[in-house]
Design a protein around this motif. Structure first.
Motif, PDB file in Angstrom:
ATOM      1  N   GLY A 252       0.780  -1.238   0.000  1.00 55.09           N
ATOM      2  CA  GLY A 252       0.000   0.000   0.000  1.00 55.09           C
ATOM      3  C   GLY A 252       0.805   1.278   0.000  1.00 55.09           C
ATOM      4  N   GLU A 253       2.131   1.204  -0.184  1.00 51.20           N
ATOM      5  CA  GLU A 253       2.904   2.441  -0.296  1.00 51.20           C
ATOM      6  C   GLU A 253       2.409   3.229  -1.505  1.00 51.20           C
ATOM      7  OE1 GLU A 253       7.194   2.316  -0.055  1.00 51.20           O
ATOM      8  OE2 GLU A 253       7.095   0.389   1.005  1.00 51.20           O
ATOM      9  N   ARG A 254       2.387   4.555  -1.384  1.00 45.45           N
ATOM     10  CA  ARG A 254       1.939   5.381  -2.473  1.00 45.45           C
ATOM     11  C   ARG A 254       3.115   5.677  -3.404  1.00 45.45           C
ATOM     12  NH1 ARG A 254       0.641   4.555   2.095  1.00 45.45           N
ATOM     13  NH2 ARG A 254       1.477   6.535   2.872  1.00 45.45           N
ATOM     14  N   ILE A 255       2.935   5.340  -4.674  1.00 42.70           N
ATOM     15  CA  ILE A 255       3.975   5.543  -5.672  1.00 42.70           C
ATOM     16  C   ILE A 255       3.473   6.583  -6.668  1.00 42.70           C
ATOM     17  CG2 ILE A 255       5.539   4.439  -7.300  1.00 42.70           C
ATOM     18  CD1 ILE A 255       5.586   3.272  -4.400  1.00 42.70           C
ATOM     19  N   ALA A 256       4.067   7.767  -6.629  1.00 39.36           N
ATOM     20  CA  ALA A 256       3.678   8.832  -7.549  1.00 39.36           C
ATOM     21  C   ALA A 256       4.424   8.671  -8.862  1.00 39.36           C
ATOM     22  CB  ALA A 256       3.979  10.196  -6.931  1.00 39.36           C
ATOM     23  N   PHE A 257       3.765   8.989  -9.965  1.00 38.47           N
ATOM     24  CA  PHE A 257       4.473   8.879 -11.242  1.00 38.47           C
ATOM     25  C   PHE A 257       4.078  10.006 -12.187  1.00 38.47           C
ATOM     26  CE2 PHE A 257       0.657   6.419 -11.627  1.00 38.47           C
ATOM     27  CZ  PHE A 257       0.302   6.325 -12.970  1.00 38.47           C
ATOM     28  N   MET A 258       5.103  10.544 -12.837  1.00 33.91           N
ATOM     29  CA  MET A 258       4.953  11.646 -13.790  1.00 33.91           C
ATOM     30  C   MET A 258       5.517  11.152 -15.115  1.00 33.91           C
ATOM     31  SD  MET A 258       6.184  15.562 -13.159  1.00 33.91           S
ATOM     32  CE  MET A 258       5.588  16.924 -14.151  1.00 33.91           C
ATOM     33  N   VAL A 259       4.649  10.499 -15.875  1.00 32.65           N
ATOM     34  CA  VAL A 259       5.093   9.742 -17.054  1.00 32.65           C
ATOM     35  C   VAL A 259       4.239  10.116 -18.259  1.00 32.65           C
ATOM     36  CG1 VAL A 259       5.385   7.424 -18.011  1.00 32.65           C
ATOM     37  CG2 VAL A 259       5.876   7.833 -15.590  1.00 32.65           C
ATOM     38  N   ASP A 260       4.894  10.273 -19.389  1.00 35.01           N
ATOM     39  CA  ASP A 260       4.182  10.622 -20.621  1.00 35.01           C
ATOM     40  C   ASP A 260       3.185   9.537 -21.015  1.00 35.01           C
ATOM     41  OD1 ASP A 260       5.250  13.133 -21.238  1.00 35.01           O
ATOM     42  OD2 ASP A 260       7.039  12.250 -22.138  1.00 35.01           O
ATOM     43  N   PRO A 261       2.062   9.915 -21.635  1.00 39.11           N
ATOM     44  CA  PRO A 261       1.099   8.928 -22.110  1.00 39.11           C
ATOM     45  C   PRO A 261       1.737   7.948 -23.092  1.00 39.11           C
ATOM     46  CG  PRO A 261       0.167  11.136 -22.198  1.00 39.11           C
ATOM     47  CD  PRO A 261       1.624  11.301 -21.901  1.00 39.11           C
TER      48      PRO A 261
ATOM     49  N   ALA B 172       2.063  11.188   1.069  1.00 38.42           N
ATOM     50  CA  ALA B 172       3.311  10.675   1.657  1.00 38.42           C
ATOM     51  C   ALA B 172       3.936   9.637   0.739  1.00 38.42           C
ATOM     52  CB  ALA B 172       3.062  10.082   3.048  1.00 38.42           C
ATOM     53  N   ALA B 173       4.075  10.011  -0.530  1.00 33.08           N
ATOM     54  CA  ALA B 173       4.638   9.096  -1.528  1.00 33.08           C
ATOM     55  C   ALA B 173       6.063   8.698  -1.149  1.00 33.08           C
ATOM     56  CB  ALA B 173       4.614   9.755  -2.901  1.00 33.08           C
ATOM     57  N   SER B 174       6.354   7.401  -1.263  1.00 36.90           N
ATOM     58  CA  SER B 174       7.689   6.901  -0.905  1.00 36.90           C
ATOM     59  C   SER B 174       8.605   6.787  -2.113  1.00 36.90           C
ATOM     60  CB  SER B 174       7.575   5.534  -0.226  1.00 36.90           C
ATOM     61  OG  SER B 174       6.962   4.596  -1.085  1.00 36.90           O
ATOM     62  N   ILE B 175       8.023   6.722  -3.301  1.00 37.62           N
ATOM     63  CA  ILE B 175       8.791   6.624  -4.548  1.00 37.62           C
ATOM     64  C   ILE B 175       8.146   7.544  -5.585  1.00 37.62           C
ATOM     65  CG2 ILE B 175       9.602   5.095  -6.402  1.00 37.62           C
ATOM     66  CD1 ILE B 175       9.304   2.733  -4.500  1.00 37.62           C
ATOM     67  N   ILE B 176       8.974   8.194  -6.394  1.00 33.78           N
ATOM     68  CA  ILE B 176       8.490   8.972  -7.532  1.00 33.78           C
ATOM     69  C   ILE B 176       9.108   8.374  -8.788  1.00 33.78           C
ATOM     70  CG2 ILE B 176       8.346  11.229  -8.628  1.00 33.78           C
ATOM     71  CD1 ILE B 176       8.885  12.498  -5.883  1.00 33.78           C
ATOM     72  N   VAL B 177       8.261   8.062  -9.752  1.00 32.45           N
ATOM     73  CA  VAL B 177       8.724   7.553 -11.046  1.00 32.45           C
ATOM     74  C   VAL B 177       8.483   8.640 -12.086  1.00 32.45           C
ATOM     75  CG1 VAL B 177       8.501   5.745 -12.784  1.00 32.45           C
ATOM     76  CG2 VAL B 177       8.094   5.203 -10.369  1.00 32.45           C
ATOM     77  N   VAL B 178       9.509   8.917 -12.916  1.00 31.99           N
ATOM     78  CA  VAL B 178       9.369   9.980 -13.916  1.00 31.99           C
ATOM     79  C   VAL B 178       9.895   9.527 -15.268  1.00 31.99           C
ATOM     80  CG1 VAL B 178       9.530  11.898 -12.266  1.00 31.99           C
ATOM     81  CG2 VAL B 178      11.619  10.965 -13.292  1.00 31.99           C
ATOM     82  N   SER B 179       9.293  10.078 -16.340  1.00 29.76           N
ATOM     83  CA  SER B 179       9.945  10.007 -17.642  1.00 29.76           C
ATOM     84  C   SER B 179      11.219  10.841 -17.525  1.00 29.76           C
ATOM     85  CB  SER B 179       9.041  10.585 -18.722  1.00 29.76           C
ATOM     86  OG  SER B 179       7.865   9.814 -18.876  1.00 29.76           O
ATOM     87  N   PRO B 180      12.295  10.487 -18.218  1.00 30.95           N
ATOM     88  CA  PRO B 180      13.578  11.196 -18.040  1.00 30.95           C
ATOM     89  C   PRO B 180      13.478  12.710 -18.145  1.00 30.95           C
ATOM     90  CG  PRO B 180      13.908   9.220 -19.352  1.00 30.95           C
ATOM     91  CD  PRO B 180      12.421   9.342 -19.149  1.00 30.95           C
ATOM     92  N   GLN B 181      12.604  13.218 -19.018  1.00 33.41           N
ATOM     93  CA  GLN B 181      12.533  14.676 -19.217  1.00 33.41           C
ATOM     94  C   GLN B 181      11.942  15.420 -18.026  1.00 33.41           C
ATOM     95  OE1 GLN B 181      10.960  12.335 -20.951  1.00 33.41           O
ATOM     96  NE2 GLN B 181       9.000  13.029 -21.790  1.00 33.41           N
ATOM     97  N   TYR B 182      11.305  14.693 -17.086  1.00 31.67           N
ATOM     98  CA  TYR B 182      10.736  15.348 -15.901  1.00 31.67           C
ATOM     99  C   TYR B 182      11.619  15.200 -14.663  1.00 31.67           C
ATOM    100  CZ  TYR B 182       6.652  15.114 -18.943  1.00 31.67           C
ATOM    101  OH  TYR B 182       5.803  15.224 -20.015  1.00 31.67           O
ATOM    102  N   GLN B 183      12.751  14.542 -14.840  1.00 26.22           N
ATOM    103  CA  GLN B 183      13.634  14.277 -13.697  1.00 26.22           C
ATOM    104  C   GLN B 183      14.116  15.569 -13.047  1.00 26.22           C
ATOM    105  OE1 GLN B 183      16.893  11.725 -14.715  1.00 26.22           O
ATOM    106  NE2 GLN B 183      17.347  11.184 -12.608  1.00 26.22           N
ATOM    107  N   SER B 184      14.425  16.567 -13.867  1.00 26.26           N
ATOM    108  CA  SER B 184      14.959  17.820 -13.332  1.00 26.26           C
ATOM    109  C   SER B 184      13.937  18.568 -12.485  1.00 26.26           C
ATOM    110  CB  SER B 184      15.440  18.724 -14.475  1.00 26.26           C
ATOM    111  OG  SER B 184      14.358  19.027 -15.351  1.00 26.26           O
ATOM    112  N   ILE B 185      12.633  18.376 -12.763  1.00 22.95           N
ATOM    113  CA  ILE B 185      11.585  19.078 -12.016  1.00 22.95           C
ATOM    114  C   ILE B 185      11.523  18.600 -10.575  1.00 22.95           C
ATOM    115  CG2 ILE B 185       9.092  19.505 -11.866  1.00 22.95           C
ATOM    116  CD1 ILE B 185       8.973  19.168 -14.912  1.00 22.95           C
ATOM    117  N   LEU B 186      11.724  17.300 -10.370  1.00 21.81           N
ATOM    118  CA  LEU B 186      11.490  16.714  -9.045  1.00 21.81           C
ATOM    119  C   LEU B 186      12.756  16.190  -8.362  1.00 21.81           C
ATOM    120  CD1 LEU B 186       8.186  14.857  -9.953  1.00 21.81           C
ATOM    121  CD2 LEU B 186       8.412  16.709  -8.306  1.00 21.81           C
ATOM    122  N   LYS B 187      13.881  16.260  -9.045  1.00 21.44           N
ATOM    123  CA  LYS B 187      15.111  15.675  -8.485  1.00 21.44           C
ATOM    124  C   LYS B 187      15.499  16.320  -7.157  1.00 21.44           C
ATOM    125  CE  LYS B 187      19.853  14.467  -9.739  1.00 21.44           C
ATOM    126  NZ  LYS B 187      20.896  14.532 -10.810  1.00 21.44           N
TER     127      LYS B 187
END
Length: 490
Positions: free
Chosen positions: A48-57, A95-110
């Motif tokens: 049940g950990e919350r995994i946030a993701f910012m990924v292109d369609p 309280a997301a424990s992991i963030i998954v991103v498409s490479p182009q969004y890495q700089s926004i959340l790094k």
């Protein structure tokens, strides 16, 4: 999980298309399994950990979403266009424990992830070998989607695997999805419309889902002309933009598009009220009456015009299979047909809770378990017609309950008005004053419009004030933000 079981049945079939690249269900299963192992790392269950993701369609989006679920996590999709403070609100609220991103969004959340000790990984990361995946229970939370937050801060709507399966199965039955279908996704993927109605239904049915990187009327019509796509779902704004582009084309191109669109099996519109004028124009260029339906984040879809049978302009239809619907007064008593009442909904499609808000969750349900939608409708000859949202679309002026949507529909029929939004603002004399913000064409004259609408509606429903605006305030789904409209007048 039924999605995984269905994917195995259709393993060799094309699941996803992006441009010239195609992925099979087998590749989607393998990709999501590998990424699940990457998420799990040394654990055997995310529990049940919350995994946030910012990924292109596209393939990566579905791969990551399925991977989160298969690893026992709760998927929290992030809006690709939100600024960091908006993203931060969701990340901190869940309280997301992991963030998954498409490479182009890495700089926004790094930097944010580093400062807050949150693991940040990209969609291209892998592990050496696959891990055993946990057994997922249907009652486990699967997805947290955020409401629009028109009156307060957005709330996280928790949907379980059972909720999602019910929502998908209801639509597959009602709209006759099959593995032969081919749909195009042009919707943002942090809302139920794109996630469930388009991707979820197509994947559970074993169909093919195609993606384009950005909205383009020209590209959408070009894909339609290839005669592969037979199911399309969009919001009224998208249909409006497609119609506007179509009107710029030559007669030969228009005829070709009509021939291709006529072959479609299903065209659906939702997420905002569909203007009758838009429905009529689309029917002229496609040969199809758009299927309008009603739903919201907390319930998925609840009411729909029929797949087979009459689709009534201005109506959202009848309750979907396995969904119960009632109209009630302010004391939650059933009302007679033909009267305005709040929509209550019950069924396995209804969400579990608002994340971290037990009191607000309790407040939104009746004592016997019906969810209070806050939307007001009228039932006429067994079909439901949405009158508006009780908080913003129902205007109480001079003792009357006035539907803002009804006035908007009349205003949109005038040649000087491209789009509009009607709202109520506080007034000492009337209680609320009916006001209209309009996106106008050249030659607009408010005094003439006032007289024109007065001839078509009772005086008490006639807007008292107008403001011409170049662009109405909208959210990511193209809905006009009524509270922002009110601010234009106060």
């Amino acid at each position: 999980m039924k999605l995984i079981a269905s994917a195995r049945v259709h393993a060799q079939k094309t699941a996803i298309i992006e441009g010239l690249t195609k992925w099979s269900y087998k590749e989607l299963l393998e990709g999501s399994e590998k990424f699940s192992s990457c998420l799990l790392k040394s654990s055997n269950n995310l529990r049940g950990e919350r995994i946030a993701f910012m990924v292109d369609p596209g393939f990566d989006y579905v791969k990551v979403e399925w991977a989160i679920w298969r690893a026992g996590g709760v998927a929290v999709p992030l809006c690709l266009t939100h600024p960091l403070p908006s993203l931060q609100y969701v990340l901190e609220d869940t309280a997301a424990s992991i963030i998954v991103v498409s490479p182009q969004y890495q700089s926004i959340l790094k930097e944010y992830a580093s400062d807050n000790n949150i693991r940040l990984i990209t969609t291209v990361e892998t592990t050496a070998e696959n891990q055993a995946l946990p057994v997922i229970d249907r009652s486990d939370p699967a997805l947290i989607l955020y409401t629009s937050g028109t009156t307060n801060k957005p709330k996280g709507v928790v949907l379980t695997h059972a909720n999602l399966e019910a929502q998908m199965e209801n639509l597959i039955e009602a709209w006759k999805w099959s593995a032969d279908d081919h749909t195009l996704c042009v919707l943002p993927l942090h809302h139920v419309h794109g996630i469930v109605n388009v991707i979820g239904c197509s994947m559970l049915a074993g169909a093919t889902c195609e993606f384009i990187p950005n909205f383009s009327a020209e590209k959408i019509f070009a894909l339609f002309l290839e005669n592969r796509i037979n199911v399309f779902m969009a919001v009224p704004t998208i249909y409006y933009k497609l119609i506007t582009y179509w009107e710029t084309l030559g007669e030969a191109e228009q005829k070709s598009l009509y021939a291709s669109l006529k072959k479609f099996r299903l065209l659906v519109c939702g997420s905002a009220a569909l203007p009758v004028s838009t429905m009529e124009k689309w029917e002229r260029i496609s040969g199809h009456t758009l299927l309008e339906r009603y739903g919201m984040t907390e319930i998925g879809m609840a009411i729909s015009n029929p797949y087979d049978g009459e689709r009534r302009a201005g109506f959202v239809g009848i309750p979907l299979p396995n969904v119960e619907v009632r109209l009630v007064d302010e004391q939650f008593q059933d009302i007679p047909a033909g009267e305005q009442g709040e929509i209550l909904v019950k069924g396995e499609n209804v969400f579990k809770e608002y994340w971290g808000k037990p009191e607000e969750t309790k407040k939104e349900f009746t004592s016997d378990g019906w969810f209070k939608t806050g939307d007001v409708a009228i039932k006429e000859n067994n079909y439901y017609r949405i009158v508006g949202r009780s908080s913003v679309d129902i205007i109480k002026s001079g003792g009357y309950k006035i539907s803002a949507l009804e006035i908007e529909e009349v205003l949109r029929n005038h040649e000087w008005i491209k789009d509009c939004a009607v709202a109520g603002i506080p007034d000492d004399e009337w209680g609320e004053l009916v006001v209209a913000a309009v996106e106008a064409t050249e030659g607009f004259d408010a005094s003439i419009i006032n007289q024109w609408i007065r001839e078509r509606m009772p005086a008490y429903r006639t807007p008292k004030r107008y403001l011409v605006v170049e662009s109405l305030p909208r959210n990511a789904m193209g809905k006009v933000v009524k509270n922002d409209v009110k601010k234009l007048f106060t």
